[in-house]
Scaffold this motif. Structure first.
Motif, PDB file in Angstrom:
ATOM      1  N   LEU A  38     -15.933 -12.773 -26.860  1.00  0.00           N
ATOM      2  CA  LEU A  38     -15.827 -11.662 -27.824  1.00  0.00           C
ATOM      3  C   LEU A  38     -17.113 -10.870 -28.004  1.00  0.00           C
ATOM      4  O   LEU A  38     -17.187  -9.991 -28.854  1.00  0.00           O
ATOM      5  CB  LEU A  38     -15.305 -12.187 -29.168  1.00  0.00           C
ATOM      6  N   GLY A  39     -18.162 -11.182 -27.203  1.00  0.00           N
ATOM      7  CA  GLY A  39     -19.355 -10.351 -27.254  1.00  0.00           C
ATOM      8  C   GLY A  39     -20.447 -10.921 -28.148  1.00  0.00           C
ATOM      9  O   GLY A  39     -20.315 -12.009 -28.714  1.00  0.00           O
ATOM     10  N   PRO A  40     -21.546 -10.171 -28.305  1.00  0.00           N
ATOM     11  CA  PRO A  40     -22.700 -10.649 -29.068  1.00  0.00           C
ATOM     12  C   PRO A  40     -22.379 -10.749 -30.560  1.00  0.00           C
ATOM     13  O   PRO A  40     -21.649  -9.933 -31.095  1.00  0.00           O
ATOM     14  CB  PRO A  40     -23.760  -9.556 -28.851  1.00  0.00           C
ATOM     15  N   HIS A  41     -22.954 -11.735 -31.209  1.00  0.00           N
ATOM     16  CA  HIS A  41     -22.777 -11.872 -32.655  1.00  0.00           C
ATOM     17  C   HIS A  41     -24.106 -12.318 -33.276  1.00  0.00           C
ATOM     18  O   HIS A  41     -24.934 -11.478 -33.584  1.00  0.00           O
ATOM     19  CB  HIS A  41     -21.622 -12.842 -32.951  1.00  0.00           C
ATOM     20  N   LEU A  42     -24.345 -13.644 -33.358  1.00  0.00           N
ATOM     21  CA  LEU A  42     -25.551 -14.116 -34.034  1.00  0.00           C
ATOM     22  C   LEU A  42     -26.820 -13.834 -33.250  1.00  0.00           C
ATOM     23  O   LEU A  42     -27.914 -13.871 -33.830  1.00  0.00           O
ATOM     24  CB  LEU A  42     -25.435 -15.612 -34.310  1.00  0.00           C
ATOM     25  N   GLY A  43     -26.698 -13.599 -31.963  1.00  0.00           N
ATOM     26  CA  GLY A  43     -27.853 -13.233 -31.163  1.00  0.00           C
ATOM     27  C   GLY A  43     -28.433 -11.881 -31.557  1.00  0.00           C
ATOM     28  O   GLY A  43     -29.545 -11.520 -31.147  1.00  0.00           O
TER      29      GLY A  43
ATOM     30  N   GLU B  14     -23.106 -17.758 -26.976  1.00  0.00           N
ATOM     31  CA  GLU B  14     -22.001 -17.403 -27.865  1.00  0.00           C
ATOM     32  C   GLU B  14     -21.105 -16.306 -27.303  1.00  0.00           C
ATOM     33  O   GLU B  14     -20.007 -16.090 -27.807  1.00  0.00           O
ATOM     34  CB  GLU B  14     -22.548 -16.911 -29.208  1.00  0.00           C
ATOM     35  N   THR B  15     -21.543 -15.605 -26.301  1.00  0.00           N
ATOM     36  CA  THR B  15     -21.045 -14.242 -26.045  1.00  0.00           C
ATOM     37  C   THR B  15     -19.667 -14.159 -25.400  1.00  0.00           C
ATOM     38  O   THR B  15     -19.045 -13.102 -25.439  1.00  0.00           O
ATOM     39  CB  THR B  15     -22.089 -13.441 -25.246  1.00  0.00           C
ATOM     40  N   VAL B  16     -19.169 -15.248 -24.822  1.00  0.00           N
ATOM     41  CA  VAL B  16     -17.807 -15.186 -24.264  1.00  0.00           C
ATOM     42  C   VAL B  16     -16.805 -15.738 -25.268  1.00  0.00           C
ATOM     43  O   VAL B  16     -17.094 -16.735 -25.912  1.00  0.00           O
ATOM     44  CB  VAL B  16     -17.702 -15.986 -22.942  1.00  0.00           C
TER      45      VAL B  16
ATOM     46  N   ASN C 263     -28.330 -17.952 -38.555  1.00  0.00           N
ATOM     47  CA  ASN C 263     -29.442 -17.215 -37.938  1.00  0.00           C
ATOM     48  C   ASN C 263     -30.236 -16.404 -38.956  1.00  0.00           C
ATOM     49  O   ASN C 263     -31.100 -15.614 -38.569  1.00  0.00           O
ATOM     50  CB  ASN C 263     -28.907 -16.281 -36.834  1.00  0.00           C
TER      51      ASN C 263
ATOM     52  N   TYR D 101     -20.101  -1.987 -29.227  1.00  0.00           N
ATOM     53  CA  TYR D 101     -19.527  -3.026 -30.091  1.00  0.00           C
ATOM     54  C   TYR D 101     -20.132  -2.856 -31.477  1.00  0.00           C
ATOM     55  O   TYR D 101     -21.180  -2.229 -31.639  1.00  0.00           O
ATOM     56  CB  TYR D 101     -19.834  -4.441 -29.537  1.00  0.00           C
TER      57      TYR D 101
ATOM     58  N   ASN E 153     -17.955 -22.787 -25.025  1.00  0.00           N
ATOM     59  CA  ASN E 153     -18.555 -22.777 -26.366  1.00  0.00           C
ATOM     60  C   ASN E 153     -17.545 -23.018 -27.489  1.00  0.00           C
ATOM     61  O   ASN E 153     -17.942 -23.281 -28.623  1.00  0.00           O
ATOM     62  CB  ASN E 153     -19.290 -21.440 -26.607  1.00  0.00           C
TER      63      ASN E 153
ATOM     64  N   LEU F  64     -19.129  -6.589 -23.701  1.00  0.00           N
ATOM     65  CA  LEU F  64     -19.612  -6.690 -25.087  1.00  0.00           C
ATOM     66  C   LEU F  64     -18.523  -6.969 -26.112  1.00  0.00           C
ATOM     67  O   LEU F  64     -18.794  -6.978 -27.311  1.00  0.00           O
ATOM     68  CB  LEU F  64     -20.413  -5.437 -25.462  1.00  0.00           C
ATOM     69  N   GLY F  65     -17.283  -7.195 -25.650  1.00  0.00           N
ATOM     70  CA  GLY F  65     -16.232  -7.606 -26.579  1.00  0.00           C
ATOM     71  C   GLY F  65     -15.365  -6.455 -27.050  1.00  0.00           C
ATOM     72  O   GLY F  65     -15.521  -5.301 -26.626  1.00  0.00           O
ATOM     73  N   PRO F  66     -14.433  -6.747 -27.982  1.00  0.00           N
ATOM     74  CA  PRO F  66     -13.470  -5.742 -28.440  1.00  0.00           C
ATOM     75  C   PRO F  66     -14.162  -4.648 -29.254  1.00  0.00           C
ATOM     76  O   PRO F  66     -15.104  -4.921 -29.993  1.00  0.00           O
ATOM     77  CB  PRO F  66     -12.531  -6.539 -29.360  1.00  0.00           C
TER      78      PRO F  66
END
Lengths: 419, 419
Positions: free
Chosen positions: B248-253, B244-246, A335, B160, A152, A248-250
């Motif tokens: 750093l995890g979820p964001h705009l989702g 998007e999630t790799v 979004n 997160y 991505n 789920l990230g940092p």
């Protein structure tokens, strides 16, 4: 709040600054300061002084007094682009027109006589990952058997939310975080102070104008919504981060502290520093596509220096960032997520192509395997207690001048003894 | 702001509620309401009415008027545990002592005559992932060749940061988010409205008492810092999130909207609902270890119902959550991250062991492969425009009563047409 500096050198005459001084009248960044024993208020830096912006506005009968005589920048941030330009034009006049000189002088405070505060109330904080060199270096370090960049990465600016409540101003001590870590060889996680404490050299974007939930901000809305930029150090505990980060990230590896410079440089001071982003190697979706021939460049040529205990250890170039602040903003809102006054977003670690252009210790030392060699035989893999890290920067200004961004500095203090 | 309800049924007499009414004097949750044409202020729910808390306090000469006659709950949240108990005791007296009845009645408003607002200003928002069944289901769906749980999952509550600025009150429409998605078969990402819009059935914890940066809050500090709980729907665009999630995890989702119930139930109303957390299958580090024989139970027996367009589709049990709110709080601060008044943290999706106990559509429909069968032959994989999702809950109260947590509801409206 950062303590007032204690050096006692004689400040330069603010009306007779050396040519090209990085805090001349072409710059005028905003901050929040308090003279000894007084309340915080908005200030503007001029040379070695800070101008009490609300007080001088009131003294000169300016209508901007109400925006400026405040304990933080949020009212000015909320006022929007037209007000930002008008206020900057007014300030420029006050500090350059000789007739105002004595009025201005009455409201100047030597920088080393005041305390500097967090300049704005942070609403949400998002951190991006916009340097291709940094993302590639971390990919090589952590996933040596895969492509360095995730699929991505060149399609969207990857980012995540950080903790707004632990953003602190330059000069604030950073307490070494404790937490869980687990090396592959450990049978179970162990608890204790981080042993791999790192920095991330970043630029922060400060949002002024809000947007409504359910709408998005296009690339062209960048200058209407973003007031200015600052320097940002996203302190990172690599051992804590590494163990917690899936899926789920940092979280705790970052949330203990993020430092920002005391001065917010308005975008209007950076026009001469604008550069186009690097050529894209994959086509972008329309909402991120900044390749139109008439698109305004939204990158900046910032010259950044990273110092550890006073020694320069890296000079990461900001001009090579793959994603611009305008793209990050467009992505963050595509979004329908709203913006609030005081939102802060970071560029992510800035790293160049060269070894002396990396923005984090984990890259500079290649995960601690090649320690930095400092003077007197001192070596550093990651940060030790007492270490002081300082990021500073300037940008090309009009007519060959420099626009100073100031610095963001912080000292590591030991973790509290466990109860 | 949610619009006022329009139903015109006659509200129950607040002083003669049926036995066991979920909003009797044993409950008294807090919210923020505005009568038609008036400003928002703190209210307390009693039956089908809301009591103007600040006005009745003033009328009765109570010292708590200044905490309660406010446009949001933040001043009360900041006042701390002792004040919370004192105010609750005072309110309980006002609504139960016959001598106050007429004064109280003068400050009651029928619920369907007022608008309900977001009850507090959200500082930081953290979302956890504390249900073993949910985390296991998602692991099976997304990583079928691996162990369902990541190695860290039973050692720490994974979480997160989410977007605080897009937390909205129950009743607020949710605009379908647009964004990038890429199916494995797509050669490149495509842009458009999410086609896999989901819910997450959660409980939110509302922080009152702040803590200092560089310090941590132990398990035993939970009740001193957490004021109460609410219902929370963490709307999720699975297609956007997945791409998007790799790394750093979820964001705009997730960041487009998070809905919370209009009523915050104080912890003091939930004493009869407390249950011990499930037995741990791996030993916990001391800062998370709640196995001491004298430890207070920090789980809650909440009975939750998930409805889609008025039909019950799931009943997730909260009592089985692996991690408690006390553990999430201790973890979130163990690195020295400070708490602010108004911090909100979510439990993560609540799922039980049974198919009819799952808290998200992606689990209920097994990633859309087994659509829900609703009445009149309607099927649902993910949410369609116009769908209304409602989470509601109650907890066991004293003496066999029920403590209502109200509901969090939201309707999906179409994505704006792309410009």
């Amino acid at each position: 709040m950062a303590p007032a500096a204690t050096s006692e050198h004689t400040p330069l005459d603010p009306f007779d600054l050396p040519e090209g001084h990085p805090f001349g009248a072409h710059n005028l960044p905003y901050g929040v300061f308090s003279p000894a024993g007084q309340e915080p208020r908005v200030g503007v830096r001029l040379g070695d002084h800070v101008l009490d912006a609300g007080a001088v506005a009131a003294a000169l009968g300016s209508p901007y007094g109400t925006l400026l005589a405040r304990p933080n920048l949020n009212p000015l941030l909320a006022a929007g682009r037209t007000a930002w330009s008008d206020v900057r034009r007014a300030l420029t006049g006050w500090v350059t027109v000789p007739a105002h000189r004595e009025t201005v002088r009455a409201h100047l405070h030597p920088l080393d006589s005041v305390a500097l505060h967090l300049p704005f109330e942070v609403a949400d904080y998002v951190d991006f990952y916009a340097s291709e060199n940094h993302a590639s270096n971390l990919g090589r370090l952590f996933r040596p058997d895969e492509e360095p960049l995730k699929p991505n990465w060149k399609h969207l600016p990857v980012g995540y939310h950080g903790r707004a409540g632990t953003v602190v101003v330059s000069g604030t001590d950073v307490v070494r975080p404790s937490g869980q870590r687990k090396a592959p060889s450990d049978p179970a996680p162990v608890f204790g102070p981080s042993v791999r404490l790192d920095i991330e050299t970043e630029v922060g974007y400060v949002v002024g104008t809000p947007s409504a939930q359910g709408t998005s901000v296009p690339l062209a809305g960048y200058r209407d919504h973003v007031f200015g930029i600052c320097l940002l150090n996203d302190w990172s505990a690599r051992d804590i981060q590494n163990w917690e980060t899936v899926p789920l990230g940092p979280h705790l590896g970052k949330s203990f502290a993020t430092s920002v410079s005391a001065w917010i440089t308005p975008l209007d001071a950076l026009d001469a520093a604008r550069v186009a982003a690097p050529e894209r190697t994959v086509p972008l979706l329309p909402y991120l596509d900044d390749s139109a021939p008439d698109a305004e460049p939204a990158g900046y040529d910032l010259r950044i220096t990273v110092s550890l205990n006073g020694e320069v250890v890296s000079e990461p170039p900001f001009s090579g960032m793959y994603w611009t602040g305008a793209q990050m903003l467009a992505h963050m809102t595509v979004n329908g997520a709203s913006l609030r006054t005081g939102d802060l977003y970071g560029s992510g670690t800035i790293s160049g192509t060269e070894e002396n252009e990396r923005g984090s210790l984990i890259e500079m030392t290649w995960n601690g395997t090649r320690p930095l060699k400092l003077s007197d035989g001192v070596e550093r893999g990651f940060l030790e207690d007492g270490d002081v890290v300082t990021l500073s920067a300037w940008a090309p200004g009009p007519g060959g001048t420099r626009v100073g961004l100031g610095e963001v500095t912080g000292r590591i203090v030991p973790a509290p003894v466990a109860p």
